[in-house]
Design an enzyme around this catalytic site. Structure first.
Site, short mmCIF file in Angstrom:
data_model
loop_
_atom_site.label_atom_id
_atom_site.label_comp_id
_atom_site.label_asym_id
_atom_site.label_seq_id
_atom_site.Cartn_x
_atom_site.Cartn_y
_atom_site.Cartn_z
N LYS A 117 0.62 -1.39 0.03
CA LYS A 117 0.18 -0.17 -0.01
C LYS A 117 0.86 1.23 -0.02
O LYS A 117 0.62 2.31 -0.70
CB LYS A 117 -0.80 -0.09 1.10
CG LYS A 117 -2.16 -0.96 1.13
CD LYS A 117 -2.90 -1.53 2.58
CE LYS A 117 -3.75 -2.53 2.32
NZ LYS A 117 -4.27 -2.88 3.70
N GLN A 120 -3.86 -1.24 9.64
CA GLN A 120 -3.72 -2.61 9.15
C GLN A 120 -4.55 -3.65 10.13
O GLN A 120 -4.25 -3.65 11.35
CB GLN A 120 -2.50 -2.92 8.92
CG GLN A 120 -2.31 -4.45 8.30
CD GLN A 120 -2.93 -4.58 6.88
OE1 GLN A 120 -2.78 -3.65 6.08
NE2 GLN A 120 -3.47 -5.63 6.62
N ASP A 156 -10.47 2.46 4.16
CA ASP A 156 -10.93 1.19 4.09
C ASP A 156 -12.34 0.82 4.07
O ASP A 156 -12.83 -0.24 3.92
CB ASP A 156 -10.22 0.35 5.37
CG ASP A 156 -8.96 -0.34 4.76
OD1 ASP A 156 -8.74 -0.45 3.67
OD2 ASP A 156 -8.02 -0.54 5.83
#
Ligand code: NAP
Length: 283
Positions: free
Chosen positions: A49, A93, A116
């Site tokens: 990412k 994460q 996200d």
């Protein structure tokens, strides 16, 4: 005739180019990632990412915290990033170490920076059919379906899997596009009865070839989200590749859904940057 293979690698690269053009147009776009602990798979995802963000011309901030970081320390870091005007997108994460309450952390992320798409506000907006930040995997699948001009209006769509990050948002996106959606899960009886009915079948289960080659309707579009590692390094999908004999369109594993996910998180960062600039009088 075997299925047309949906090329997620090529489409992912195209999305990244679009993102880079948007970043250049906006001037400055910031993405911060937070990783707690030293899970090797999580490190790989974060590095990918970070690389994608840098390649797109974003200011990428890579926050790596030790495994013994307390929940309060993590929440304080998130609060700092939330308040930082140079950061448009923030992702934490998952999974987090066991001593940290994942839901509390997700709810601490500013919804307008939640690239996200996992904050309950964003999930709720999606549920209501309103525009919002959506998790990258289902968003990438929608882009694939559109790129290959798969008809969705009135189509029978079957989503196998009901996770918060893939199955549920996928079902809502398909519903929003007027598909007739069925969600299957581990307690579904006679799974085949449902999958055989699907014009569009999305498998997000996490079990190698749980969808057999003969569980797919002729002419269907099959999207395989599964990334299952066997004993070695080979990655297997949730769908038996033999299903390509019956399907009209099918994603490969690897090279299908996988490369789309990170590209769409980058696209979400641009979306977040644009909407923050719209609401901020300073810009
Ligand atoms: P998850 O949270 O474990 O959810 C799996 C879902 O599958 C659950 O809803 C579960 O039902 C259902 N399920 C389990 N066994 C089943 C069976 N035998 N028949 C029907 N349904 C069954 O997994 P996830 O995070 O959604 O991920 C699913 C897969 O996609 C994994 O392989 C993951 O690695 C992969 N993935 C790939 C990407 C990508 O970018 N390519 C992104 C995310 C995930 P219950 O709810 O009843 O337990």
């Amino acid at each position: 005739m075997p299925a047309t293979i949906i090329d997620g690698k090529a489409l992912g690269a195209k999305v990244r180019e679009e993102v880079a053009a948007s970043v250049a147009e906006l001037g400055q776009v910031g993405l911060a990632t937070i990783l707690v602990g030293d899970d090797p798979a999580s490190h790989i995802y974060i590095d990918l990412k970070q690389k994608a963000a840098t390649q797109a011309g974003m200011d990428a901030r890579d926050l790596k915290l030790p495994a013994d970081t307390s929940e309060e320390e993590l929440l304080a870091t998130i609060a700092e990033v939330n308040a930082d005007d140079d950061v448009d997108g923030l992702l934490v994460q998952l999974p987090l170490p066991d001593h940290i309450d994942e839901n509390r952390v997700i709810e601490a992320i500013a919804p307008e920076k939640d690239v996200d798409g996992i904050h309950p506000i964003n999930a709720g907006r999606l549920y209501l059919g309103r525009p919002t930040l959506v998790p990258g995997t289902p968003l990438g699948i929608m882009r694939m379906l559109d790129e290959y001009e798969i008809p969705l209006e009135g189509a029978r769509a079957v989503v196998v899997g009901r996770s918060a990050i893939v199955g549920k948002p996928m079902a809502h996106l398909l519903l929003k596009r007027n598909a007739t959606v069925t969600i299957c899960h581990s307690r579904t009886q006679d799974l085949e009865r449902h999958t055989l009915d699907a014009d569009v079948l999305v498998a997000a289960v996490g079990r190698t070839h749980v969808i057999g080659a003969d569980m797919v309707k002729a002419g269907a579009t099959v999207i395989d989200v599964g990334m299952n590692r066997g004993d070695g390094k080979t990655v297997y999908g949730d769908v038996d590749p033999g299903a390509a004999e019956l399907a009209a369109y099918m994603t490969p594993v690897p090279g299908g859904v996988g490369p789309m996910t990170i590209a769409m998180v980058m696209q979400n960062t641009v979306t977040a940057a644009r909407s923050r600039r719209l609401v901020s009088p300073a810009n």
